[in-house]
Design a protein around this motif. Structure first.
Motif, PDB file in Angstrom:
ATOM      1  N   TYR A  30      82.621  -0.197  -4.527  1.00  0.00           N
ATOM      2  CA  TYR A  30      82.743   1.203  -4.953  1.00  0.00           C
ATOM      3  C   TYR A  30      81.465   1.649  -5.658  1.00  0.00           C
ATOM      4  N   ARG A  32      78.455   0.536  -5.165  1.00  0.00           N
ATOM      5  CA  ARG A  32      77.436   0.714  -4.124  1.00  0.00           C
ATOM      6  C   ARG A  32      77.597   2.076  -3.448  1.00  0.00           C
ATOM      7  N   GLN A  33      78.828   2.489  -3.194  1.00  0.00           N
ATOM      8  CA  GLN A  33      79.075   3.794  -2.574  1.00  0.00           C
ATOM      9  C   GLN A  33      78.645   4.937  -3.486  1.00  0.00           C
ATOM     10  N   HIS A  36      74.697   5.079  -3.543  1.00  0.00           N
ATOM     11  CA  HIS A  36      74.089   5.573  -2.310  1.00  0.00           C
ATOM     12  C   HIS A  36      74.643   6.919  -1.847  1.00  0.00           C
ATOM     13  N   GLY A  37      75.468   7.552  -2.686  1.00  0.00           N
ATOM     14  CA  GLY A  37      75.910   8.912  -2.427  1.00  0.00           C
ATOM     15  C   GLY A  37      77.068   9.080  -1.461  1.00  0.00           C
ATOM     16  N   PHE A  38      77.765   8.002  -1.134  1.00  0.00           N
ATOM     17  CA  PHE A  38      78.922   8.105  -0.241  1.00  0.00           C
ATOM     18  C   PHE A  38      80.189   8.482  -0.999  1.00  0.00           C
ATOM     19  N   ARG A  39      80.192   8.264  -2.305  1.00  0.00           N
ATOM     20  CA  ARG A  39      81.293   8.647  -3.194  1.00  0.00           C
ATOM     21  C   ARG A  39      80.700   9.276  -4.438  1.00  0.00           C
ATOM     22  N   SER A  40      81.501  10.084  -5.114  1.00  0.00           N
ATOM     23  CA  SER A  40      81.091  10.673  -6.386  1.00  0.00           C
ATOM     24  C   SER A  40      81.897  10.032  -7.505  1.00  0.00           C
TER      25      SER A  40
END
Length: 80
Positions: A30, A32-33, A36-40
């Motif tokens: 989570y 890592r996400q 790298h902008g895949f989750r806020s």
């Protein structure tokens, strides 16, 4: 997320990344996400990440859309 956050992430070893995530109360995947902008990150998670980094990252790096840009002139948060 910002370039500064990604750069900080890249300075960490895999073990340090897992430790940072654990200290913040989340998983490595989570985090890592988020990085790298895949989750806020939620407000609470953003605060936990700052605390777990011992202040090496900032709320602005994690959620620039909420915390805005720091004005170099007066040091105050300026909404985007």
């Amino acid at each position: 997320m910002t370039d500064e956050l990604v750069q900080f992430w890249e300075t960490l070893t895999p073990a340090q990344r897992r430790d940072w995530a654990a200290r913040a109360g989340t998983s490595h995947a989570y985090l890592r996400q988020i990085v790298h902008g895949f989750r806020s990150a939620s407000h609470g998670m953003a605060q936990a990440l700052v605390r777990a980094s011992d202040g090496k990252v900032t709320l602005e790096w994690i959620r620039p859309d909420i915390y805005g840009q720091i004005s170099e002139k007066n040091g105050r948060v300026k909404p985007i």
